[in-house]
Write a protein that holds these residues in place. Structure first.
Motif, mmCIF file in Angstrom:
data_model
loop_
_atom_site.group_PDB
_atom_site.id
_atom_site.type_symbol
_atom_site.label_atom_id
_atom_site.label_comp_id
_atom_site.label_asym_id
_atom_site.label_seq_id
_atom_site.Cartn_x
_atom_site.Cartn_y
_atom_site.Cartn_z
ATOM 1 N N CYS A 1 0.849 -1.175 0.000
ATOM 2 C CA CYS A 1 0.000 0.000 0.000
ATOM 3 C C CYS A 1 0.891 1.233 0.000
ATOM 4 N N SER B 1 -0.251 7.717 2.722
ATOM 5 C CA SER B 1 -0.138 9.173 2.818
ATOM 6 C C SER B 1 0.996 9.531 3.780
ATOM 7 N N ASP C 1 1.035 11.191 6.400
ATOM 8 C CA ASP C 1 0.718 11.214 7.832
ATOM 9 C C ASP C 1 0.533 9.810 8.412
ATOM 10 N N CYS C 2 0.869 8.784 7.632
ATOM 11 C CA CYS C 2 0.762 7.402 8.088
ATOM 12 C C CYS C 2 2.165 6.879 8.372
ATOM 13 N N GLU D 1 -7.254 4.028 8.189
ATOM 14 C CA GLU D 1 -8.145 4.978 7.519
ATOM 15 C C GLU D 1 -7.988 4.879 6.002
ATOM 16 N N GLN D 2 -9.105 4.792 5.307
ATOM 17 C CA GLN D 2 -9.091 4.652 3.851
ATOM 18 C C GLN D 2 -8.349 5.811 3.181
ATOM 19 N N ARG D 3 -8.476 7.025 3.715
ATOM 20 C CA ARG D 3 -7.838 8.186 3.105
ATOM 21 C C ARG D 3 -6.313 8.088 3.102
ATOM 22 N N GLN D 4 -5.755 7.252 3.989
ATOM 23 C CA GLN D 4 -4.300 7.085 4.048
ATOM 24 C C GLN D 4 -3.801 6.062 3.033
ATOM 25 N N ARG D 5 -4.710 5.335 2.403
ATOM 26 C CA ARG D 5 -4.360 4.335 1.388
ATOM 27 C C ARG D 5 -4.412 4.990 0.019
ATOM 28 N N LEU D 6 -3.264 5.435 -0.452
ATOM 29 C CA LEU D 6 -3.221 6.141 -1.734
ATOM 30 C C LEU D 6 -3.295 5.178 -2.922
ATOM 31 N N LYS D 7 -2.739 3.974 -2.719
ATOM 32 C CA LYS D 7 -2.755 2.973 -3.795
ATOM 33 C C LYS D 7 -2.500 1.615 -3.168
#
Length: 184
Positions: free
Chosen positions: A159, A162, A164-165, A172-178
């Motif tokens: 994965c 982001s 901030d991870c 959090e889904q928003r931290q999974r960029l790809k």
């Protein structure tokens, strides 16, 4: 002079951000564990708590204090850097991967208090605290880490996270960029 002032002056005035210059600057700063104490907090179930000490367009400095959980294997994107063991001992496992293949361990080593070791671009490793002594590490990277890949070896996945991870699978889904399915 306060540590944060020394850090800002040292890294803010650099024209050269090569690994050699970063190492020299980090050593010359002479940051102490006592100076880092105000930045250390409970990791709250994660492998470590991380606190940004300094960041500009070219460099970032982060302090981490570790729980008794290893982080996930990860790289540092396009960044290179140095990790200084400020207290305790870390166990580091270095991995190798080709393309979208599952990384495999090459070797494991222990770095004790005072050690300074290199984190190469696209180098994959995992770290953790060895023993009961609290582990605190100081990290300097250039450029600031973006596009870090975190690996889940059990599910054969990676994965891109982001900024901030940390080096763990993001909750959090928003931290999974790809998300990437890896080949065995």
């Amino acid at each position: 002079m306060k540590m944060i002032t020394r850090v800002k002056e040292a890294f803010g005035n650099l024209d050269d951000h090569s690994p050699e210059t970063l190492k020299k600057t980090l050593i010359e700063l002479g940051v102490t564990l006592d100076e880092l104490a105000p930045y250390l907090e409970d990791p709250e179930g994660r492998p470590y708590y991380r606190q940004m000490i300094y960041e500009d367009d070219h460099v970032e400095m982060i302090v981490m204090n570790w729980a008794d959980i290893e982080c996930a294997p990860h790289d540092h994107g396009q960044s290179t850097g140095w990790i200084q063991v400020m207290n305790g001992t870390t166990k580091q496992t270095v991995y190798q991967a080709h393309g979208e293949a599952l990384p495999f361990p090459l070797f494991t080593e222990f770095k004790e208090n005072g050690s300074l070791f290199f984190a190469p671009e696209k180098g994959i490793h995992k770290m953790g605290r060895e023993g009961a002594t609290p582990l605190v590490t100081l990290h300097v990277y250039s450029p600031p880490i973006r596009g870090m890949r975190v690996y889940d070896l059990e599910t054969c996945a990676a994965c891109v996270v982001s900024s901030d991870c940390g080096a763990w699978w993001p909750e959090e889904q928003r931290q999974r960029l790809k998300e990437i399915k890896l080949q065995k």
